[in-house]
Enzyme design. Sequence first.
Site, PDB file in Angstrom:
ATOM      1  N   GLY A  11       0.841  -1.204   0.000  1.00 28.11           N
ATOM      2  CA  GLY A  11       0.000   0.000   0.000  1.00 28.11           C
ATOM      3  C   GLY A  11       0.871   1.247   0.000  1.00 28.11           C
ATOM      4  O   GLY A  11       1.867   1.301   0.720  1.00 28.11           O
ATOM      5  N   ARG A  72       0.805  -5.027  -4.916  1.00 24.38           N
ATOM      6  CA  ARG A  72       0.997  -6.183  -4.027  1.00 24.38           C
ATOM      7  C   ARG A  72       1.240  -7.353  -4.970  1.00 24.38           C
ATOM      8  O   ARG A  72       0.374  -7.691  -5.776  1.00 24.38           O
ATOM      9  CB  ARG A  72      -0.246  -6.419  -3.174  1.00 24.38           C
ATOM     10  CG  ARG A  72      -0.617  -5.201  -2.309  1.00 24.38           C
ATOM     11  CD  ARG A  72      -1.707  -5.554  -1.318  1.00 24.38           C
ATOM     12  NE  ARG A  72      -2.360  -4.373  -0.770  1.00 24.38           N
ATOM     13  CZ  ARG A  72      -1.868  -3.621   0.214  1.00 24.38           C
ATOM     14  NH1 ARG A  72      -0.717  -3.936   0.765  1.00 24.38           N
ATOM     15  NH2 ARG A  72      -2.537  -2.568   0.663  1.00 24.38           N
ATOM     16  N   ASP A 103       5.222  -4.639   5.988  1.00 23.54           N
ATOM     17  CA  ASP A 103       5.541  -5.983   6.432  1.00 23.54           C
ATOM     18  C   ASP A 103       5.737  -6.989   5.283  1.00 23.54           C
ATOM     19  O   ASP A 103       6.763  -7.660   5.194  1.00 23.54           O
ATOM     20  CB  ASP A 103       4.355  -6.409   7.316  1.00 23.54           C
ATOM     21  CG  ASP A 103       4.682  -7.595   8.149  1.00 23.54           C
ATOM     22  OD1 ASP A 103       5.834  -7.676   8.607  1.00 23.54           O
ATOM     23  OD2 ASP A 103       3.794  -8.459   8.317  1.00 23.54           O
ATOM     24  N   THR A 126       4.564   2.567   5.429  1.00 21.83           N
ATOM     25  CA  THR A 126       3.167   2.117   5.539  1.00 21.83           C
ATOM     26  C   THR A 126       2.447   3.012   6.531  1.00 21.83           C
ATOM     27  O   THR A 126       3.045   3.428   7.528  1.00 21.83           O
ATOM     28  CB  THR A 126       3.066   0.640   6.006  1.00 21.83           C
ATOM     29  OG1 THR A 126       1.709   0.381   6.410  1.00 21.83           O
ATOM     30  CG2 THR A 126       3.960   0.324   7.193  1.00 21.83           C
ATOM     31  N   ASP A 128       0.261   2.024   8.475  1.00 15.88           N
ATOM     32  CA  ASP A 128      -0.263   1.201   9.581  1.00 15.88           C
ATOM     33  C   ASP A 128       0.531   1.282  10.887  1.00 15.88           C
ATOM     34  O   ASP A 128       0.014   0.946  11.941  1.00 15.88           O
ATOM     35  CB  ASP A 128      -0.330  -0.274   9.150  1.00 15.88           C
ATOM     36  CG  ASP A 128      -1.286  -0.492   7.988  1.00 15.88           C
ATOM     37  OD1 ASP A 128      -2.169   0.366   7.791  1.00 15.88           O
ATOM     38  OD2 ASP A 128      -1.148  -1.499   7.284  1.00 15.88           O
ATOM     39  N   ASP A 130       2.760  -0.708  11.918  1.00 14.13           N
ATOM     40  CA  ASP A 130       2.629  -2.048  12.489  1.00 14.13           C
ATOM     41  C   ASP A 130       3.946  -2.828  12.503  1.00 14.13           C
ATOM     42  O   ASP A 130       3.936  -4.047  12.655  1.00 14.13           O
ATOM     43  CB  ASP A 130       1.568  -2.837  11.702  1.00 14.13           C
ATOM     44  CG  ASP A 130       1.902  -2.945  10.219  1.00 14.13           C
ATOM     45  OD1 ASP A 130       2.829  -2.241   9.749  1.00 14.13           O
ATOM     46  OD2 ASP A 130       1.242  -3.730   9.516  1.00 14.13           O
ATOM     47  N   ARG A 172      -4.978  -2.308   9.296  1.00 12.40           N
ATOM     48  CA  ARG A 172      -4.912  -3.764   9.219  1.00 12.40           C
ATOM     49  C   ARG A 172      -5.116  -4.383  10.596  1.00 12.40           C
ATOM     50  O   ARG A 172      -6.139  -4.104  11.217  1.00 12.40           O
ATOM     51  CB  ARG A 172      -3.561  -4.183   8.627  1.00 12.40           C
ATOM     52  CG  ARG A 172      -3.658  -5.300   7.645  1.00 12.40           C
ATOM     53  CD  ARG A 172      -2.318  -5.545   7.016  1.00 12.40           C
ATOM     54  NE  ARG A 172      -2.161  -4.796   5.791  1.00 12.40           N
ATOM     55  CZ  ARG A 172      -2.613  -5.197   4.602  1.00 12.40           C
ATOM     56  NH1 ARG A 172      -3.244  -6.344   4.505  1.00 12.40           N
ATOM     57  NH2 ARG A 172      -2.431  -4.478   3.530  1.00 12.40           N
TER      58      ARG A 172
HETATM   59  O1  F6P Z   1      -1.380  -1.460   4.613  1.00 10.29           O
HETATM   60  C1  F6P Z   1      -1.981  -0.253   4.296  1.00 10.29           C
HETATM   61  C2  F6P Z   1      -3.470  -0.418   4.155  1.00 10.29           C
HETATM   62  O2  F6P Z   1      -4.028   0.847   3.826  1.00 10.29           O
HETATM   63  C3  F6P Z   1      -4.188  -1.020   5.344  1.00 10.29           C
HETATM   64  O3  F6P Z   1      -4.398  -0.102   6.381  1.00 10.29           O
HETATM   65  C4  F6P Z   1      -5.460  -1.525   4.706  1.00 10.29           C
HETATM   66  O4  F6P Z   1      -5.996  -2.595   5.430  1.00 10.29           O
HETATM   67  C5  F6P Z   1      -4.998  -1.970   3.349  1.00 10.29           C
HETATM   68  O5  F6P Z   1      -3.765  -1.303   3.092  1.00 10.29           O
HETATM   69  C6  F6P Z   1      -5.964  -1.703   2.231  1.00 10.29           C
HETATM   70  O6  F6P Z   1      -5.449  -2.274   1.079  1.00 10.29           O
HETATM   71  P1  F6P Z   1      -5.966  -1.948  -0.381  1.00 10.29           P
HETATM   72  O7  F6P Z   1      -5.490  -0.575  -0.750  1.00 10.29           O
HETATM   73  O8  F6P Z   1      -5.336  -2.998  -1.207  1.00 10.29           O
HETATM   74  O9  F6P Z   1      -7.454  -1.993  -0.333  1.00 10.29           O
END
Ligand code: F6P
Length: 320
Positions: A11, A72, A103, A126, A128, A130, A172
């Site tokens: 992300g 991803r 991560d 990120t 997050d 995390d 997340r």
């Molecule tokens: O890891 C960053 C993040 O924004 C998380 O907070 C969230 O769960 C996820 O990515 C959302 O992913 P996507 O943009 O693929 O919907």
Amino acid sequence: MKRIGLLTSGGDAPGMNACIRAVVRTALYFGMDVYGIQRGYQGLIDDDMIPMQMRSVSNIVQRGGTMLMTARCLEMLTKDGQEKAVKTLKNRKIDGLVVIGGDGSFRGAKCLSEDYGIPTIGIPGTIDNDLAYTDYTLGFDTAVNTCLDVINKLRDTMTSHERISVVEVMGRHCGDIALYAGIASGAEIIIVPEVPIDMEDIIMRINRSRVDGKRSNIILLAEGVCTADEFSKRLQSVTAYSVRSTVIGHIQRGGSPTMADRMLAAQFGNKAVRLLNDGIGDRVVGIRKNEIIDMDIIEAVSMKKKFNYELYQTLQMISM
Ligand code: F6P
């Protein structure tokens, strides 16, 4: 080290562009060639990259997103994908790699360094927050500030209508965005994956605040618990106050990075290339107690993030 590659993965996070700029310019300072790999590991597998110069990174320090694009990449989890990625690096004579991501991206970086001997440096990018080994990840501060803007606006309308607002934030499995945005916005309640929900306590806190003259309540809900709609329905069934739900969503991932994130971006990017220039790979960079640090990538990836219960208690004591 003569030539390095750089990619952003997972992300996107505000500050990634500022970090790309810092990596490219530090590498040029040391006389290295830099290749910007597009769309994360997918670009590495597909040999999709562009040479980066001083002016390639002009006018991006203030921009959200990532000029290199991101993805991803499931293929990078396979042996075949990893071998293709390594082949690209060898063909291009790239002898070091910088990976900006979270991560999942670090697991790819760990594999390249541990299994294939590619000197790789991970930069935590990120929203997050995390990752256990660093106090802050790049993008977290901006994301929390974006949440604060939204919550300030919600507070206005919720107070006019004497409502309860359930606001879902990202993160997340990590509750840090809810925790920090909760404290900084004066939200009365936060619900995070790290602490079990106590519905009785939530109702008690809402009722007590209303008796005390409060005309609205903000409940910040981390997405790792459940959706805002699910929680709002549950809450509405046990309270007479009107409940509304809001999902902040991907707005949290965009926007111009804050000063804090631009500073992290500059320091992380600079440190990553200094390490490679000293012939050091297989590390991640981070910040601890306000100091830029680096540590072994394998160790960093295996660490378990600890929730800050003290901050959680602070919120419980001061937000009512
Ligand atoms: O890891 C960053 C993040 O924004 C998380 O907070 C969230 O769960 C996820 O990515 C959302 O992913 P996507 O943009 O693929 O919907």
